[in-house]
Design a protein around this motif. Structure first.
Motif, PDB file in Angstrom:
ATOM      1  N   PRO A  62     -48.077  16.360  67.305  1.00 29.31           N
ATOM      2  CA  PRO A  62     -48.644  16.986  66.108  1.00 29.31           C
ATOM      3  C   PRO A  62     -49.149  18.374  66.473  1.00 29.31           C
ATOM      4  O   PRO A  62     -49.321  18.685  67.657  1.00 29.31           O
ATOM      5  N   LEU A  63     -49.372  19.213  65.484  1.00 31.47           N
ATOM      6  CA  LEU A  63     -49.983  20.506  65.774  1.00 31.47           C
ATOM      7  C   LEU A  63     -51.333  20.261  66.425  1.00 31.47           C
ATOM      8  O   LEU A  63     -52.060  19.324  66.061  1.00 31.47           O
ATOM      9  N   PHE A  64     -51.674  21.091  67.373  1.00 28.51           N
ATOM     10  CA  PHE A  64     -52.890  20.868  68.150  1.00 28.51           C
ATOM     11  C   PHE A  64     -54.128  20.905  67.265  1.00 28.51           C
ATOM     12  O   PHE A  64     -54.379  21.873  66.561  1.00 28.51           O
ATOM     13  N   ALA A  65     -54.881  19.822  67.315  1.00 27.92           N
ATOM     14  CA  ALA A  65     -56.160  19.743  66.604  1.00 27.92           C
ATOM     15  C   ALA A  65     -57.209  19.097  67.496  1.00 27.92           C
ATOM     16  O   ALA A  65     -58.291  18.768  67.046  1.00 27.92           O
ATOM     17  N   GLY A  66     -56.850  18.878  68.757  1.00 25.76           N
ATOM     18  CA  GLY A  66     -57.755  18.265  69.717  1.00 25.76           C
ATOM     19  C   GLY A  66     -56.956  17.696  70.869  1.00 25.76           C
ATOM     20  O   GLY A  66     -55.756  17.453  70.751  1.00 25.76           O
ATOM     21  N   PHE A  67     -57.628  17.510  72.002  1.00 24.68           N
ATOM     22  CA  PHE A  67     -56.954  16.996  73.187  1.00 24.68           C
ATOM     23  C   PHE A  67     -56.425  15.585  72.957  1.00 24.68           C
ATOM     24  O   PHE A  67     -56.999  14.815  72.186  1.00 24.68           O
ATOM     25  N   ALA A  68     -55.366  15.238  73.679  1.00 27.26           N
ATOM     26  CA  ALA A  68     -54.753  13.916  73.548  1.00 27.26           C
ATOM     27  C   ALA A  68     -55.746  12.806  73.866  1.00 27.26           C
ATOM     28  O   ALA A  68     -55.662  11.726  73.295  1.00 27.26           O
ATOM     29  N   ARG A  69     -56.691  13.078  74.752  1.00 19.05           N
ATOM     30  CA  ARG A  69     -57.666  12.040  75.101  1.00 19.05           C
ATOM     31  C   ARG A  69     -58.568  11.669  73.926  1.00 19.05           C
ATOM     32  O   ARG A  69     -59.216  10.628  73.945  1.00 19.05           O
ATOM     33  N   SER A  70     -58.606  12.514  72.889  1.00 20.03           N
ATOM     34  CA  SER A  70     -59.450  12.224  71.728  1.00 20.03           C
ATOM     35  C   SER A  70     -58.706  11.444  70.637  1.00 20.03           C
ATOM     36  O   SER A  70     -59.307  11.057  69.644  1.00 20.03           O
ATOM     37  N   PHE A  71     -57.399  11.202  70.836  1.00 17.22           N
ATOM     38  CA  PHE A  71     -56.640  10.424  69.858  1.00 17.22           C
ATOM     39  C   PHE A  71     -57.105   8.978  69.867  1.00 17.22           C
ATOM     40  O   PHE A  71     -57.482   8.434  70.899  1.00 17.22           O
ATOM     41  N   VAL A  72     -57.041   8.351  68.718  1.00 18.31           N
ATOM     42  CA  VAL A  72     -57.329   6.918  68.637  1.00 18.31           C
ATOM     43  C   VAL A  72     -56.237   6.201  69.425  1.00 18.31           C
ATOM     44  O   VAL A  72     -55.043   6.438  69.183  1.00 18.31           O
ATOM     45  N   PRO A  73     -56.607   5.361  70.408  1.00 17.80           N
ATOM     46  CA  PRO A  73     -55.586   4.686  71.222  1.00 17.80           C
ATOM     47  C   PRO A  73     -54.569   3.935  70.358  1.00 17.80           C
ATOM     48  O   PRO A  73     -54.931   3.245  69.416  1.00 17.80           O
ATOM     49  N   GLY A  74     -53.299   4.134  70.687  1.00 18.47           N
ATOM     50  CA  GLY A  74     -52.226   3.447  69.979  1.00 18.47           C
ATOM     51  C   GLY A  74     -51.652   4.206  68.802  1.00 18.47           C
ATOM     52  O   GLY A  74     -50.595   3.841  68.300  1.00 18.47           O
ATOM     53  N   THR A  75     -52.312   5.280  68.347  1.00 17.50           N
ATOM     54  CA  THR A  75     -51.772   6.020  67.204  1.00 17.50           C
ATOM     55  C   THR A  75     -50.575   6.886  67.610  1.00 17.50           C
ATOM     56  O   THR A  75     -49.729   7.179  66.776  1.00 17.50           O
ATOM     57  N   HIS A  76     -50.521   7.291  68.866  1.00 14.24           N
ATOM     58  CA  HIS A  76     -49.412   8.094  69.398  1.00 14.24           C
ATOM     59  C   HIS A  76     -48.995   7.488  70.739  1.00 14.24           C
ATOM     60  O   HIS A  76     -49.311   8.037  71.800  1.00 14.24           O
ATOM     61  N   PRO A  77     -48.289   6.358  70.728  1.00  7.36           N
ATOM     62  CA  PRO A  77     -47.980   5.661  71.992  1.00  7.36           C
ATOM     63  C   PRO A  77     -47.184   6.500  72.993  1.00  7.36           C
ATOM     64  O   PRO A  77     -47.408   6.400  74.192  1.00  7.36           O
ATOM     65  N   ASP A  78     -46.257   7.338  72.514  1.00 11.25           N
ATOM     66  CA  ASP A  78     -45.480   8.182  73.429  1.00 11.25           C
ATOM     67  C   ASP A  78     -46.384   9.207  74.122  1.00 11.25           C
ATOM     68  O   ASP A  78     -46.228   9.484  75.310  1.00 11.25           O
ATOM     69  N   ILE A  79     -47.305   9.772  73.361  1.00  9.15           N
ATOM     70  CA  ILE A  79     -48.237  10.753  73.926  1.00  9.15           C
ATOM     71  C   ILE A  79     -49.198  10.061  74.884  1.00  9.15           C
ATOM     72  O   ILE A  79     -49.518  10.600  75.951  1.00  9.15           O
TER      73      ILE A  79
END
Length: 146
Positions: A62-79
């Motif tokens: 997705p367009l950058f809106a925050g570091f990958a570590r801040s994603f809810v786990p499982g919402t972007h499994p490839d990332i």
């Protein structure tokens, strides 16, 4: 002439297996950056290293809106999987084309997601360009990001 026999090079020692992530950043049709990226991946694997190719054509960011570590786990499994590989990595290689005197937007977006994970690790930069400077302008910008 056998250079090793002549004492020019010390006998080969068992190498430690490194974990390396190779980032490639172009998403254009007919992109050229995938060629040197695959070459680097193959050469590292031939030497017994574990290599992961990070390609925005394979992993959608997705367009950058925050570091990958801040994603809810499982919402972007490839990332999440790529992030784990970057955390484990001993170093990384960035293959970067030059677009309008800068780096490709897809590469910038991908790297922005993982800055805390790759920060302070050894890096190698590979650039290419159709122009006469071979990517020197993009690498200067890329160095400031890393």
């Amino acid at each position: 002439i056998n250079a090793e026999y002549m004492g020019v090079f010390p006998p080969a020692k068992r190498r430690e297996m490194l974990r390396v992530v190779v980032f490639v950043g172009s998403v254009r049709e007919g992109r050229q950056g995938i060629k040197p990226a695959r070459f680097i991946v193959n050469k590292l694997q031939e030497r017994g290293h574990q290599v992961t190719l990070a390609d925005p054509m394979v992993t959608q960011f997705p367009l950058f809106a925050g570091f990958a570590r801040s994603f809810v786990p499982g919402t972007h499994p490839d990332i999440d999987a790529l992030r784990a590989k970057i955390i484990e990595a001993d170093g990384y290689v960035v293959v970067c084309g030059e677009y309008n005197h800068s780096i490709p937007p897809a590469l910038s977006n991908m790297l922005d997601h993982f800055m805390p994970e790759y920060n302070y690790k050894p890096a190698a930069l590979v650039t290419y360009s159709m122009g006469p400077f071979g990517g020197v302008r993009s690498v200067s910008q890329l160095r400031s990001m890393l």
